[in-house]
Write an enzyme that holds these catalytic residues in place. Structure first.
Site, short mmCIF file in Angstrom:
data_model
loop_
_atom_site.label_atom_id
_atom_site.label_comp_id
_atom_site.label_asym_id
_atom_site.label_seq_id
_atom_site.Cartn_x
_atom_site.Cartn_y
_atom_site.Cartn_z
N ILE A 39 -13.09 9.06 10.91
CA ILE A 39 -11.68 9.43 11.09
C ILE A 39 -11.34 9.39 12.58
O ILE A 39 -12.01 10.04 13.38
CB ILE A 39 -11.43 10.84 10.49
CG1 ILE A 39 -11.48 10.73 8.95
CG2 ILE A 39 -10.09 11.40 10.94
CD1 ILE A 39 -11.48 12.06 8.24
N ASP A 40 -10.33 8.60 12.95
CA ASP A 40 -9.98 8.48 14.37
C ASP A 40 -9.13 9.68 14.81
O ASP A 40 -8.73 10.52 14.00
CB ASP A 40 -9.30 7.14 14.66
CG ASP A 40 -7.96 7.00 13.96
OD1 ASP A 40 -7.32 8.03 13.63
OD2 ASP A 40 -7.55 5.85 13.73
N SER A 41 -8.85 9.73 16.10
CA SER A 41 -8.23 10.95 16.65
C SER A 41 -6.80 11.15 16.12
O SER A 41 -6.39 12.28 15.87
CB SER A 41 -8.24 10.92 18.17
OG SER A 41 -7.49 9.84 18.65
N SER A 43 -5.62 10.13 13.19
CA SER A 43 -5.75 10.58 11.80
C SER A 43 -6.16 12.04 11.76
O SER A 43 -5.70 12.81 10.92
CB SER A 43 -6.78 9.73 11.04
OG SER A 43 -6.20 8.54 10.62
#
Lengths: 80, 425
Positions: A39-41, A43
């Site tokens: 999960i990216d920042s 998201s």
């Protein structure tokens, strides 16, 4: 009043699944948002914002970096 | 040195669209030939709640949630969703070619941009505070979002552009795409437009300009290009995209080619921010530029025009005169110019604003393919001021043999004029 941790996990899982499409079976307390769930920042910030709304809690921006695993987030929300 | 389009025409090798008439190009085209309407009453209480005069529109036939995953939709404004749907179809139609990513560009236009995201975000701020804003609000509302979404999806690295020229935007995307290839900056360009602006704000604001039809008792017959009783356009939404390719690139991969883009003209009225120059000279300049690029040989074969024809009282008559003037210039014969079948397909699709020029370019190409000009519906009494030959009610056959060309017009608030000429292959 503290929230029930199982309910928080259930609600948080729903938010993560909606946002990322991850299989709910892959979401567990010991999973890392970044390393395991990819999960990216942005998201992560979306998930935090939706969780604040859903559980009516405030998760300060400074605290988000401490939420490494799903369990960290559940503990924070349940204890808030 | 920019290569002349007449010397090096561009191949259109893919087409995709999602419209009020269908979720793809062929379904939309069949409905168009059948004269069906994509316009319907909106199921809401906007008239009571906000006092708007128009509560009908041409909404997508196949909603985006039937096509895209929930995660794709969460990350994209509806305008970018429609762009993605159209671009993926166009890319598949072109055979999903193996292209050097650094030679593949995207030009995806919008008139209004991420309106629904922007207004929804403002509701959030006002009602629940800025803390509840979602982090992707800015990238979702920006007008280059459809272009970026398509470039990311296709892995296009030669550039992603988002021309904004109101209702000319979708056609300007094809002009920009053609120029990228002509300048040698790309071999393949996915070009088109997307719009998702059906909202009480836009219906109210276009209504205030007296640009929108208020025929709420009969939504299906409200869009009446060229009719003496026309009273404005009908708001539509959707997305459309084509794959443009240098002829050399298309030939090398033995691509099936739908048509050639042989003329791409643009001009500006420099007259007014809203109504077109009533002399039609700006529109005429765009058409003449496109016809001149096509060259006299091709221009002489123009057999059909898909007009901008939004059904505003002033606009249709100005354009009709300019079409006749442009074709008279191309043919050297006013008699022939007034016999060329002109179609106002917004009578069925409504006005897709920033997607209109792209979807109507596809209709123009399909008219060449099938040698059939689509109808203009809802004309109860032809405006006597309209001297071009309007195709009414039923499709009209184009010459059955020989090379053919056809022109598509798109004009936008601000005095933006685009004309595109396509030729059969």
């Amino acid at each position: 009043m503290a929230l029930d941790k199982n309910e928080v996990l259930e609600g948080l899982t729903e938010i993560i699944v909606d946002e990322t499409g991850i299989d709910p079976a892959d979401i567990a307390l010991d999973r890392s948002f970044v390393d395991d769930l990819d999960i990216d920042s942005l998201s992560m910030m979306t998930i935090v914002t939706l969780a604040e709304d859903k559980f009516d809690v405030e998760i300060p921006d400074d605290s988000v970096k401490d939420l490494v695993t799903v369990g960290d987030a559940v503990d924070f929300i349940a204890g808030a | 040195m920019v290569a002349d389009l007449a010397a090096a025409p561009l191949a259109v090798t893919g087409m995709g669209a999602t419209t009020p008439l269908g979720g793809d190009v062929e379904t939309t085209w069949r409905a168009l030939l059948d004269g069906r309407s994509g316009v319907a009453a909106l199921d809401n209480s906007w008239v009571e709640d906000y006092g708007i005069a128009t509560n009908f529109a041409a909404s997508l036939k196949v909603p985006a949630d039937a096509v895209l995953s929930p995660q794709e939709r969460r990350r994209a404004d509806p305008s970018a969703q429609y762009a993605l749907i159209a671009a993926r179809q166009a890319w598949a139609d072109a055979g999903s070619p193996a292209v050097d990513p650094e030679r593949l560009a995207v030009v995806m236009a919008t008139g209004v941009g991420g309106l629904q995201t922007m207004l929804g975000a403002w509701d959030t701020v006002r009602d629940r505070g800025a803390r509840r804003l979602l982090p992707l609000t800015v990238p979702m509302l920006m007008p280059n979002s459809p272009a970026a979404a398509v470039a990311i999806d296709l892995g296009a690295r030669a550039g992603a552009h988002a021309p904004v020229s109101a209702c000319a935007s979708g056609a300007e995307a094809l002009v920009t795409g053609a120029r990228l290839i002509q300048l040698g900056l790309a071999d393949v360009v996915v070009a088109g437009g997307a719009e998702a602006a059906i909202h009480p704000l836009t219906l109210g604001a276009f209504g205030k300009m007296q640009a929108l039809s208020t025929r709420s008792d009969s939504p299906e017959t409200a869009s009446r290009p060229y009719c003496a009783t026309r009273d404005g356009f009908v708001m539509g939404e959707g997305g459309a995209a084509v794959v443009l390719e240098s002829a050399a690139h298309a030939e090398a991969r033995r691509a099936r080619t739908h048509a050639a883009l042989v003329g791409a003209g643009s001009s500006s009225d420099a007259y007014d921010v809203a109504p077109p120059d009533p002399s039609g000279q700006g529109q005429l300049r765009a058409m003449r530029a496109a016809l001149a690029q096509a060259g006299p040989g091709v221009a002489a074969t123009v057999a059909h025009v898909n007009a901008h024809a939004t059904a505003t009282p002033a606009g249709d008559a100005i354009e009709a005169r300019a079409i006749v003037e442009a074709l008279t210039w191309a043919f050297g014969s006013a008699e022939r110019a007034t016999a060329i079948p002109v179609s106002g397909t917004k009578s069925m699709t409504g006005h897709l604003l920033g997607a209109a020029g792209a979807v109507e370019s596809i209709f123009t190409i399909l008219a060449l393919r099938d040698r059939l000009a689509p109808p203009t519906t809802n004309i109860q009494r032809l405006d006597p001021e309209v001297t071009c030959h309007v195709v009414r009610d039923r499709p009209e056959p184009l010459p059955a043999t020989g090379p053919l060309a056809a022109m598509n017009n798109a004009f936008g608030f601000g005095g933006h004029n685009i004309a595109l000429v396509f030729a059969s292959v």
